[in-house]
Scaffold this active site. Structure first.
Site, PDB file in Angstrom:
ATOM      1  CB  SER A  75      -0.947  -0.042   1.209  1.00  0.00           C
ATOM      2  OG  SER A  75      -1.930   0.947   1.130  1.00  0.00           O
ATOM      3  CG  ASP A 131      -6.295  -3.716  -3.537  1.00  0.00           C
ATOM      4  OD1 ASP A 131      -7.117  -2.835  -3.210  1.00  0.00           O
ATOM      5  OD2 ASP A 131      -5.065  -3.594  -3.379  1.00  0.00           O
ATOM      6  CG  HIS A 144      -5.710  -2.199   0.109  1.00  0.00           C
ATOM      7  ND1 HIS A 144      -4.801  -2.161  -0.935  1.00  0.00           N
ATOM      8  CD2 HIS A 144      -5.200  -1.391   1.080  1.00  0.00           C
ATOM      9  CE1 HIS A 144      -3.793  -1.365  -0.613  1.00  0.00           C
ATOM     10  NE2 HIS A 144      -4.014  -0.889   0.599  1.00  0.00           N
ATOM     11  CG  ASP A 145      -7.250  -5.549   5.281  1.00  0.00           C
ATOM     12  OD1 ASP A 145      -6.526  -4.540   5.253  1.00  0.00           O
ATOM     13  OD2 ASP A 145      -8.117  -5.732   6.149  1.00  0.00           O
TER      14      ASP A 145
END
Length: 383
Positions: free
Chosen positions: A158, A323, A356-357
């Site tokens: 990220s 994501d 996204h995690d």
């Protein structure tokens, strides 16, 4: 972010260190910080040639505590403990690993909650707005302090991946490999909009007091909670939320009121409350602004190919299918620009349900990709 931690083969007990810098740091904004401190942790052993060092850059809510646990707080496991440790993809039996709390953070490094020596009061919103370039400059100074002239790799997920990218542009001769995970070459308008709404939740909280809430003995909990709840939604995929919560009701029936009825509502409030209890509101503002400002192509006529012309490293770029915050298409933009500049690039698009995690998760395919690439790096200095 939800973490799935594998504490087997953990590096064990770790402790933080502190580096003090008296040389002024000039920010991209023109602001000057006369001196500052960086808190960091290290894992593994730096070899005699100092060629096996890896810098791990953290994302928005991360910090220096990447792996292991503290003797006085054994439940506090590093945020990437499943990735870093003996026999793990970032093998501390092979690499000397550094994790630090970025400048402007709220976990020990100089930031908005630190005392301004000129006023004797916390900096608050008077702390300079920080960019990714500023962070990389401060990280390079830490590397100098540790005697590391060139990193075997710089990596992160990220916002951490953006820092890794910037390393290869700001200091192309000081990094051999760059691992960019779940990142993007810049934020889309949609992402900037999410950040703006989150910031406004904090800025309009009556307890924010223009960023000087420390002197009032309060915390803008309401704003921080809302900011985190909004952000957390973007870290998860629709499938992950559907599988975990669906439309389940806490009491099993509709209450016909405005209280917490759905399980997803309860979960988001829990995440918001937990975050507001430990994170600094001014740091949140700084971190999201750094995300918004990151755009290597801006000074190159918005041409990403030109932006990466100075790059000299080899790259691993990883994205995740679900994501939508930093979608795979954004990673492919990075890959395309690097290939245009004849860089060696490996790209993996991992099928994952966690959105996204995913970059924080224990995922076999993902970890296998990381392990193979990092083992190849280790062969460069062990041959």
């Amino acid at each position: 972010m939800d973490l799935i931690l594998d504490t087997s083969n953990s590096i064990g007990i770790v402790s933080a260190q502190r580096a003090t810098f008296d040389t002024p740091l000039v920010f991209r904004s023109g602001a000057v910080l006369p001196g500052y401190e960086l808190v960091y942790e290290t894992y593994g052993t730096l070899n005699d040639a100092k060629s096996n060092a890896i810098l791990i850059c953290h994302a928005l809510s991360g910090n220096h505590h990447v792996a292991g646990r503290y003797a006085n707080d054994p439940e506090n496991v590093g945020w990437w403990d499943n990735m870093v440790g003996p026999g793990k993809p970032v093998d501390t039996g092979k690499f000397f690993v550094i994790g630090l709390n970025n400048l402007g953070g709220c976990h020990g490094s100089t930031g908005p909650s630190s005392l301004n020596p000129e006023t004797g009061q916390p900096y608050g919103t008077g702390f300079p707005v920080v960019t990714v370039e500023d962070w990389v400059e401060s990280q390079a100074r830490l590397a100098d302090r540790l005697g590391i002239k060139q990193f075997a790799a710089v990596m992160g997920g990220s916002l951490g991946g953006m820092q890794a990218l910037q390393w290869s542009l700001s200091f192309p001769e000081r990094v051999r490999h760059v691992l960019v995970i779940a990142a993007a070459p810049h934020l889309t308008a949609e992402n900037i909009a999410f950040n703006d709404v989150a910031r406004n939740a904090i800025l309009t909280d009556p307890d924010f007091h223009g960023g000087n809430f420390y002197q009032h003995g309060v915390v803008p909990t309401r704003g921080l909670r809302l900011a985190r709840m909004l952000g957390h939604i973007t870290y998860l995929s629709d499938d992950a939320m559907a599988d975990k919560f669906g439309r389940s009701l806490r009491s099993g029936k509709l209450g016909y009121n405005y209280g917490i009825e759905f399980e997803i509502e309860s979960y988001l409030r829990f995440q918001g409350d937990k975050f507001a209890a430990y994170f600094d509101a001014n740091t949140y503002l700084l971190m999201t602004k750094a995300l918004d400002y990151f755009d290597p192509a801006r000074t190159c006529g918005d041409n990403l190919d030109k932006a990466f012309a100075a790059a000299r490293a080899d790259y691993l770029v990883v994205s995740f299918t679900t994501d939508w915050r930093f979608a795979p298409e954004r990673s492919r933009e990075i890959v395309s620009a690097l290939l245009h500049n004849h860089r060696n690039v490996s790209y993996a698009e991992i099928s994952s349900a966690h959105g996204h995690d995913s970059f924080l998760m224990q995922h076999e395919h993902y970890h296998d990709v990381m392990r193979v690439y990092l083992d190849r790096i280790a062969q460069e200095f062990s041959a």
